[in-house]
Design an enzyme around this catalytic site. Structure first.
Site, PDB file in Angstrom:
ATOM      1  N   GLU A  77     144.325  68.718  -0.105  1.00 46.32           N
ATOM      2  CA  GLU A  77     143.655  70.422   0.314  1.00 46.32           C
ATOM      3  C   GLU A  77     143.618  70.814   1.952  1.00 46.32           C
ATOM      4  O   GLU A  77     142.954  69.816   2.396  1.00 46.32           O
ATOM      5  CB  GLU A  77     143.482  71.228  -0.508  1.00 46.32           C
ATOM      6  CG  GLU A  77     143.591  71.097  -2.152  1.00 46.32           C
ATOM      7  CD  GLU A  77     142.699  71.150  -3.159  1.00 46.32           C
ATOM      8  OE1 GLU A  77     141.514  70.810  -3.057  1.00 46.32           O
ATOM      9  OE2 GLU A  77     143.568  70.217  -4.280  1.00 46.32           O
TER      10      GLU A  77
ATOM     11  N   TYR B 189     148.470  67.237   9.807  1.00 43.20           N
ATOM     12  CA  TYR B 189     149.415  66.757   9.157  1.00 43.20           C
ATOM     13  C   TYR B 189     151.042  66.994   8.773  1.00 43.20           C
ATOM     14  O   TYR B 189     151.048  65.963   8.252  1.00 43.20           O
ATOM     15  CB  TYR B 189     148.653  67.016   7.275  1.00 43.20           C
ATOM     16  CG  TYR B 189     147.279  67.588   7.233  1.00 43.20           C
ATOM     17  CD1 TYR B 189     146.855  65.761   6.585  1.00 43.20           C
ATOM     18  CD2 TYR B 189     146.034  68.060   6.844  1.00 43.20           C
ATOM     19  CE1 TYR B 189     145.308  65.266   6.623  1.00 43.20           C
ATOM     20  CE2 TYR B 189     144.943  67.804   6.574  1.00 43.20           C
ATOM     21  CZ  TYR B 189     144.473  66.901   5.624  1.00 43.20           C
ATOM     22  OH  TYR B 189     143.376  66.166   6.045  1.00 43.20           O
TER      23      TYR B 189
HETATM   24  C1  LIG Z   1     142.367  66.412  12.688  1.00 40.07           C
HETATM   25  C2  LIG Z   1     141.593  65.875  12.878  1.00 40.07           C
HETATM   26  C3  LIG Z   1     140.891  64.707  11.550  1.00 40.07           C
HETATM   27  C4  LIG Z   1     143.166  64.400  13.776  1.00 40.07           C
HETATM   28  O1  LIG Z   1     142.369  63.710  14.345  1.00 40.07           O
HETATM   29  P1  LIG Z   1     142.253  62.877  15.275  1.00 40.07           P
HETATM   30  O2  LIG Z   1     142.199  61.667  15.699  1.00 40.07           O
HETATM   31  O3  LIG Z   1     142.500  64.127  16.759  1.00 40.07           O
HETATM   32  O4  LIG Z   1     144.150  63.370  15.499  1.00 40.07           O
HETATM   33  P2  LIG Z   1     145.783  62.010  16.414  1.00 40.07           P
HETATM   34  O5  LIG Z   1     144.647  61.554  17.381  1.00 40.07           O
HETATM   35  O6  LIG Z   1     145.708  60.814  15.179  1.00 40.07           O
HETATM   36  O7  LIG Z   1     146.736  62.724  16.076  1.00 40.07           O
HETATM   37  C5  LIG Z   1     148.412  62.548  16.043  1.00 40.07           C
HETATM   38  C6  LIG Z   1     148.558  63.791  16.326  1.00 40.07           C
HETATM   39  O8  LIG Z   1     148.595  65.285  15.385  1.00 40.07           O
HETATM   40  C7  LIG Z   1     148.173  66.296  16.062  1.00 40.07           C
HETATM   41  N1  LIG Z   1     147.155  66.759  15.932  1.00 40.07           N
HETATM   42  C8  LIG Z   1     146.315  66.394  16.013  1.00 40.07           C
HETATM   43  N2  LIG Z   1     145.190  67.437  15.888  1.00 40.07           N
HETATM   44  C9  LIG Z   1     145.842  68.736  17.084  1.00 40.07           C
HETATM   45  C10 LIG Z   1     145.181  69.947  17.138  1.00 40.07           C
HETATM   46  N3  LIG Z   1     143.794  69.488  16.782  1.00 40.07           N
HETATM   47  N4  LIG Z   1     145.646  70.538  17.346  1.00 40.07           N
HETATM   48  C11 LIG Z   1     147.074  70.113  17.654  1.00 40.07           C
HETATM   49  N5  LIG Z   1     147.371  69.107  16.657  1.00 40.07           N
HETATM   50  C12 LIG Z   1     146.696  68.381  16.530  1.00 40.07           C
HETATM   51  C13 LIG Z   1     149.413  66.024  17.379  1.00 40.07           C
HETATM   52  O9  LIG Z   1     150.666  65.540  17.361  1.00 40.07           O
HETATM   53  C14 LIG Z   1     148.980  64.178  17.399  1.00 40.07           C
HETATM   54  O10 LIG Z   1     149.879  63.847  18.604  1.00 40.07           O
HETATM   55  P3  LIG Z   1     149.495  64.106  20.164  1.00 40.07           P
HETATM   56  O11 LIG Z   1     147.619  64.347  20.088  1.00 40.07           O
HETATM   57  O12 LIG Z   1     150.043  62.575  20.603  1.00 40.07           O
HETATM   58  O13 LIG Z   1     150.195  65.335  20.652  1.00 40.07           O
HETATM   59  C15 LIG Z   1     140.103  65.982  13.809  1.00 40.07           C
HETATM   60  O14 LIG Z   1     140.760  66.962  14.474  1.00 40.07           O
HETATM   61  C16 LIG Z   1     139.388  66.432  12.903  1.00 40.07           C
HETATM   62  O15 LIG Z   1     138.450  65.792  12.349  1.00 40.07           O
HETATM   63  N6  LIG Z   1     139.048  67.637  12.648  1.00 40.07           N
HETATM   64  C17 LIG Z   1     138.209  68.434  12.268  1.00 40.07           C
HETATM   65  C18 LIG Z   1     137.642  67.529  10.253  1.00 40.07           C
HETATM   66  C19 LIG Z   1     139.062  68.306   9.990  1.00 40.07           C
HETATM   67  O16 LIG Z   1     139.583  69.250  10.081  1.00 40.07           O
HETATM   68  N7  LIG Z   1     139.901  67.464   9.368  1.00 40.07           N
HETATM   69  C20 LIG Z   1     140.843  68.094   8.492  1.00 40.07           C
HETATM   70  C21 LIG Z   1     140.801  68.561   6.699  1.00 40.07           C
HETATM   71  S1  LIG Z   1     140.666  67.587   5.326  1.00 40.07           S
END
Ligand SMILES: CC(C)(COP(=O)(O)OP(=O)(O)OC[C@H]1O[C@@H](n2cnc3c(N)ncnc32)[C@H](O)[C@@H]1OP(=O)(O)O)[C@@H](O)C(=O)NCCC(=O)NCCS
Length: 149
Positions: A106, A118
């Site tokens: 979710e 996601y």
């Molecule tokens: C969501 C989250 C976990 C992503 O972590 P991350 O390590 O930056 O993700 P990745 O580097 O593996 O991303 C892989 C791909 O996902 C997409 N992506 C990840 N974060 C993104 C963002 N903020 N905006 C747009 N696309 C995004 C991109 O396509 C990315 O590839 P790219 O960097 O080559 O463009 C991180 O932003 C976070 O911790 N957010 C706060 C907590 C949260 O909201 N968690 C999810 C809800 S439970």
């Protein structure tokens, strides 16, 4: 980068990540400690470790073949480097190994970054839960089919 099960020593670092990533509903340290100790049925905690530091974590639950990604978070300064992608790959392997046909989650409809992450990982929306969160936000329910059952 190492992805590994969390230990009790990781609790402070994970709690700090929770407080930053989920200011409205961070898991408290005691709850995290219980999850890591195996005291919460089916709940598991993975961490991403880089140069001795915990830079991300994922919390999963697998109960009767229903696998859920409870949360995933990466430290702000380590985002967009594939850390969450590595954590998610480990979660997928864990869920598939326990016979789960799909991984569910979710996410707030206002969380654009997580939704993009996601969707990029192959999750598809299967449902919406209006006013699911305390502040009235809608939850989007997403699912990812797991292979290799
Ligand atoms: C969501 C989250 C976990 C992503 O972590 P991350 O390590 O930056 O993700 P990745 O580097 O593996 O991303 C892989 C791909 O996902 C997409 N992506 C990840 N974060 C993104 C963002 N903020 N905006 C747009 N696309 C995004 C991109 O396509 C990315 O590839 P790219 O960097 O080559 O463009 C991180 O932003 C976070 O911790 N957010 C706060 C907590 C949260 O909201 N968690 C999810 C809800 S439970």
């Amino acid at each position: 980068m190492t992805i590994r099960p969390a230990t009790a020593a990781d609790v402070p670092a994970i709690a700090a990540l929770e407080a930053t990533a989920f200011p409205e509903d961070a898991w408290p340290a005691g709850y995290l400690a219980d999850a890591i100790a195996g005291a919460l049925l089916g709940t598991g905690v993975l961490v991403a470790e880089l140069d001795g530091d915990v830079v991300g974590h994922a919390i999963t639950s697998v109960v009767f073949e229903i696998a859920e990604l409870q949360r995933i978070a990466v430290a702000v300064e380590h985002r967009r480097r594939g850390v969450a992608g590595l954590l998610l790959a480990a979660v997928r392997d864990l869920a598939a190994a326990q016979g789960a046909p799909a991984l569910l989650l979710e996410v707030r409809e206002t969380n654009a970054g997580a939704l993009a992450f996601y969707e990029r990982a192959g999750f598809a929306e299967i449902d919406r839960r209006p006013r699911y969160y305390r502040n009235g936000d809608t939850a989007i329910v997403m699912s990812l089919a797991l292979q290799g059952r």
